[in-house]
Structure formats: C-alpha cells, structure tokens
Design an enzyme around this catalytic site. Structure first.
Site, PDB file in Angstrom:
ATOM      1  N   HIS A  84       0.880  -1.176   0.000  1.00 50.63           N
ATOM      2  CA  HIS A  84       0.000   0.000   0.000  1.00 50.63           C
ATOM      3  C   HIS A  84       0.915   1.223   0.000  1.00 50.63           C
ATOM      4  O   HIS A  84       1.985   1.192   0.618  1.00 50.63           O
ATOM      5  CB  HIS A  84      -0.830   0.129   1.272  1.00 50.63           C
ATOM      6  CG  HIS A  84      -1.724  -1.013   1.612  1.00 50.63           C
ATOM      7  ND1 HIS A  84      -1.299  -2.111   2.281  1.00 50.63           N
ATOM      8  CD2 HIS A  84      -3.057  -1.187   1.411  1.00 50.63           C
ATOM      9  CE1 HIS A  84      -2.317  -2.940   2.484  1.00 50.63           C
ATOM     10  NE2 HIS A  84      -3.398  -2.409   1.958  1.00 50.63           N
ATOM     11  N   ASP A 130       2.358   2.021   3.338  1.00 56.31           N
ATOM     12  CA  ASP A 130       3.345   1.084   3.909  1.00 56.31           C
ATOM     13  C   ASP A 130       4.738   1.525   3.496  1.00 56.31           C
ATOM     14  O   ASP A 130       5.704   1.357   4.237  1.00 56.31           O
ATOM     15  CB  ASP A 130       3.199  -0.346   3.349  1.00 56.31           C
ATOM     16  CG  ASP A 130       1.790  -0.871   3.384  1.00 56.31           C
ATOM     17  OD1 ASP A 130       1.030  -0.444   4.253  1.00 56.31           O
ATOM     18  OD2 ASP A 130       1.466  -1.720   2.517  1.00 56.31           O
TER      19      ASP A 130
HETATM   20  C1  XLS Z   1      -7.482  -6.513   4.965  1.00 59.08           C
HETATM   21  C2  XLS Z   1      -7.052  -6.779   3.603  1.00 59.08           C
HETATM   22  C3  XLS Z   1      -5.920  -5.892   3.089  1.00 59.08           C
HETATM   23  C4  XLS Z   1      -5.793  -6.012   1.606  1.00 59.08           C
HETATM   24  C5  XLS Z   1      -5.028  -4.926   0.944  1.00 59.08           C
HETATM   25  O1  XLS Z   1      -8.186  -7.291   5.599  1.00 59.08           O
HETATM   26  O2  XLS Z   1      -6.713  -8.122   3.510  1.00 59.08           O
HETATM   27  O3  XLS Z   1      -4.739  -6.191   3.738  1.00 59.08           O
HETATM   28  O4  XLS Z   1      -5.209  -7.215   1.243  1.00 59.08           O
HETATM   29  O5  XLS Z   1      -5.570  -3.669   1.193  1.00 59.08           O
END
Ligand code: XLS
Ligand code: NI
Ligand code: NI
Length: 442
Positions: A107, A110
């Site tokens: 993301h 991140d």
């Molecule tokens: C949250 C989601 C997130 C997605 C990406 O529960 O799994 O981590 O994979 O935004």
C-alpha cells in the site's frame, strides 16, 4: 539531508533460504517449495508467484487493541520519513531476496508515511517508488500489485470512494492516482482495490444505492486513467464481508461478481481472494475460489488463515494442507491464476519477536502451498475425483437431460417425463469416499 541506501544488513546470520527436501531438519530451509521443480508443465515458481506483503512484514509492529507494538524494527528509527522509508526498503528487499519470493505487494502508506497534503504525499510516493524501481532492478524482485490505503486516515471514517462527502471522494481519487502511477512505474502485474471502509455502519444514515454507484464510478475513473497512462496489468477486487466496517459492499466472490456485472467492469477485473475473508463470509476458501473460477475471475490470492474460535481477521500464516489442496486443484483446473499470484497477507503473532520468526512464518506458508500444489496435481493426474463428479451429472449428457440443458423442454414436458419414468433410484453422493480419496494424496 541526503538519504543513505543499502548500507546495512538487517537479517544478519540468515542466508538465502534453500530447498533441502523433506528429510531436512533445517528449520531455515524449504522442504516442499523447490522453485525449479516442474509440476503440471510449469515450475513451482511460475505456478505460485509468491509475494511478500510489505505491510505485515515490514510495518506491522505486533500492536493490538490492548497493547502497543512488540516488534521493534531497526529500520523504523530515523526521524526523517524519507530516510525511514529508504531504510525499510533496504530491509524489505533483503528479506524478499533471502526468501526467494519473486514478488511483493504494498500500500502507498506502507512504503512511506502519509502526509495529509496530497502534493507532499504524491512526492513522497514518487520518491520511494524510484527507490523500489532501483531495488527491483538490482534484485530481480517484481511488483505483484500495488494499492492505496483508503481506510486508515481519519478522513475515510465514513468511506473513501463511497463517502457521502464529495471532498473526501476527491481526496481518495488523489491517493488512487499516485498509487496507480507508482504501480505503473514499477511494472505491477495488478492493482488491488480492497474496500475496508466502503460499506456502512448503519443504514439509518446510508444511501446504499448511491454509494455503490459512486464506488463503480470511481473504479471506471481509475481504469480509464490507468489504461490511458499505459497500465498493462489487471485490476483486482478483494472481497471481505466486514471488518472494519459492519457491512462491506465487496462481501464475497458472488457479490463482487454481481457488482462488476451490474456496472460493466467484468473485463478489466479479476478477484483477489483471501482465505480469512472467506471464513468471515461464512464460506470455505474453496467455495470462494470455485465461484470466482466458474466466472473466469479467479486471478490472485491473499494467503493466510483465520482462527476457528475467534471471529476476526487474525491473518495467521497458512498451515491447512487440505484447504490449500482443494484451492490449488481449482487453480490447476483453470490453467493457473489469471494474472495474479499468491501474496502472504499474514502476520507473525504478537509474541513472535525474533527476526527469524518472519522467516519461519513464510517458509511454513510457502511449503504448505507448494505441498498443496503437488497434492492437487496428483489428484488431477489420478483423475478419479473429477471423473466421479462428471459422472454425477451424466444424465444431462444426452437424451431428455441434454434437451433440458439446451432449454428445449417446457414445464409440461417435465410433467410428462416424470409420469413415465417412475421414482428415481437413490444415487449416493459418496462424500466419505471422496474425502478418503483426497486424504490418500495428502
Ligand atoms: C485486509 C485486507 C488488506 C488487503 C489490501 O483485511 O486483507 O490487507 O489485502 O488492502
Ligand atoms: Ni488481503
Ligand atoms: Ni485481510
């Protein structure tokens, strides 16, 4: 202040993880994942396309609602956000390379701290994605997918693309633009939409119809922008029924496929399915995979597992060989994942505080799925399971059954046939037989 890159080794004493086979006692070796082994005509590496999740592995600090972080990262100390992001990238690419994972996913937030000023944030994302580009080049690691975090910032508390306030929607658009730009720059195979805040807490204040339309509008707007700017990858939606929102619009595979059909988005999108999200939706992972595959939408996976006692997204590393064998059989039957890969959206437990724990976690996950791939291949090569399934429906292969499938029979015809054939014989579904057959290969 100039940023220093690539000077430190963060995971000292751990070398690149190698395949040593089932007889190995080395906890820092693969027992099943042999990247060059050919299975069903492709290497394991090509089948599985493993990716490391940037957020859990390099940002997740082990905090929970009852206490602060327990994972103290040496790359997370510099006060300047750019320096800290560069240090984190060093650690990340060192880890990904040592794991031998061909891909990673991230993301925007991140990679580098968010700034509430869209211009500053865009410039930060450009800065860190230049570093990622260089590191990809040096290491050969590639981007599976990028995404924008449209759920953590307080401005998204009532939704991002589905926020009732257009000003927030515009901010979501700004963030999407820079995350899509970064994904294009880094040659991402995909771009993910996970709508953690796209849903509602209460229908008393929510115009669901209008919010869903806004969500579709934003997706069309993103697709138009990305294609115009050279994005060659696929768009993925990741279903999840709830958490953080009470009800999320991307509830499960079937709901998302219905939504994509309704708003004419099927051709640009595939699904990124997560095991723990299937559990939360009250489905098995195989169910979610089969629904997607039947619609030509099984594109990518977030590997993890939930907890049979706790009802939230615990994001534990996958260990369930039965669960993955069924899923991999579905993947093999459709000839591979359509455009995506398998991303470890999983985190070490709060009390797994050794740097080596991050390696054990991924080794276990990769070995579980590699083993499941081998089992799935055996099931398909053996063939009995698929033959038995097909045989159950053989009464539709010819005669009146085939005419029914072709839409040639009216309700009166069914009446006539039923009166002539008498009571059908009871035909066993052979569930236990099939469970034993699966067990034979595990
Ligand atoms: C949250 C989601 C997130 C997605 C990406 O529960 O799994 O981590 O994979 O935004
Ligand atoms: Ni996920
Ligand atoms: Ni999740």
């Amino acid at each position: 202040m100039s940023v220093i890159i690539g000077q430190k080794e963060y995971f000292k004493g751990i070398e690149k993880i190698k395949f040593e086979g089932v007889d190995s006692d080395n906890p820092l070796a693969f027992r099943y994942y042999d990247e060059n082994r050919i299975v069903a005509g492709k290497t394991m590496k090509e089948h599985l396309r493993f990716a490391i999740a940037y957020w859990h592995s390099f940002c997740g600090d082990g905090s929970d609602p009852f206490g602060p972080g327990t994972h103290h990262y040496p790359w997370d100390v510099a006060s300047d956000p750019r320096q800290r992001a560069a240090d984190k990238a060093d650690a990340a690419f060192e880890f990904i390379t040592k794991m031998g994972a061909p891909f990673y996913c991230f993301h925007d937030v991140d990679a580098i701290d968010q700034s509430n000023d869209p211009k500053e944030f865009t410039s930060r994302v450009q800065y860190i994605s230049d570093i990622f580009a260089k590191k990809q080049e040096e290491s050969g690691v590639q981007l599976l997918w990028g995404t924008a975090n449209l759920f953590s910032n307080e401005r998204y508390m009532n939704g991002a693309a589905t926020n009732p306030n257009f000003e927030v929607v515009a901010h979501a658009g700004a963030q999407l633009k820079s995350a899509i730009d970064a994904t294009i720059k880094l040659g991402g195979r995909g771009y993910v939409f996970w709508g953690g805040r796209e849903g509602y807490m209460s229908l008393l204040n929510t115009d669901m119809k209008r919010e869903r339309e806004h969500f579709a509008r934003m997706l069309h707007t993103c697709v138009e922008y990305a294609r115009r700017n050279g994005f060659k990858g696929k768009f993925f939606i990741e279903p999840k029924p709830c958490e953080p929102t009470k009800h999320q619009y991307d509830y499960d595979s079937a709901t998302v496929i219905g939504f994509l059909r309704e708003f004419d988005l099927m051709s640009e999108f595939g699904l990124n399915l997560e095991v723990n999200h299937a559990t939360l939706a009250g489905h098995t992972f195989a169910h979610e995979c089969q629904v997607a595959s039947d619609n030509g939408m099984l594109a990518s996976m977030d590997a993890n597992r939930g907890d049979y006692q706790n009802g939230w997204d615990t994001d534990q590393f996958p260990t369930d060989i039965y669960e993955w064998a069924e899923a991999m059989a579905i993947v093999l039957r459709q000839g591979g994942l359509a455009g995506g890969g398998i991303n470890f959206d999983a985190k070490r437990r709060r009390n797994s505080t050794d740097p080596a724990d991050l390696f054990y976690a991924h080794i276990g996950g990769m070995d579980t799925i590699a083993r499941a791939l081998l089992i799935a291949d055996k099931i398909l090569t053996h063939g009995e399971m698929d033959r038995l399934k097909a045989a159950r429906y053989s009464s539709f292969d010819s005669g009146k059954g085939a005419e029914f499938e072709q839409g040639k029979l009216k309700l009166e015809d069914l009446y006539q046939i039923a009166t002539e054939i008498g009571e059908p014989a009871l035909i066993s579904g052979k569930q236990e037989y099939l469970e034993n057959l699966l067990g034979r290969f595990v």
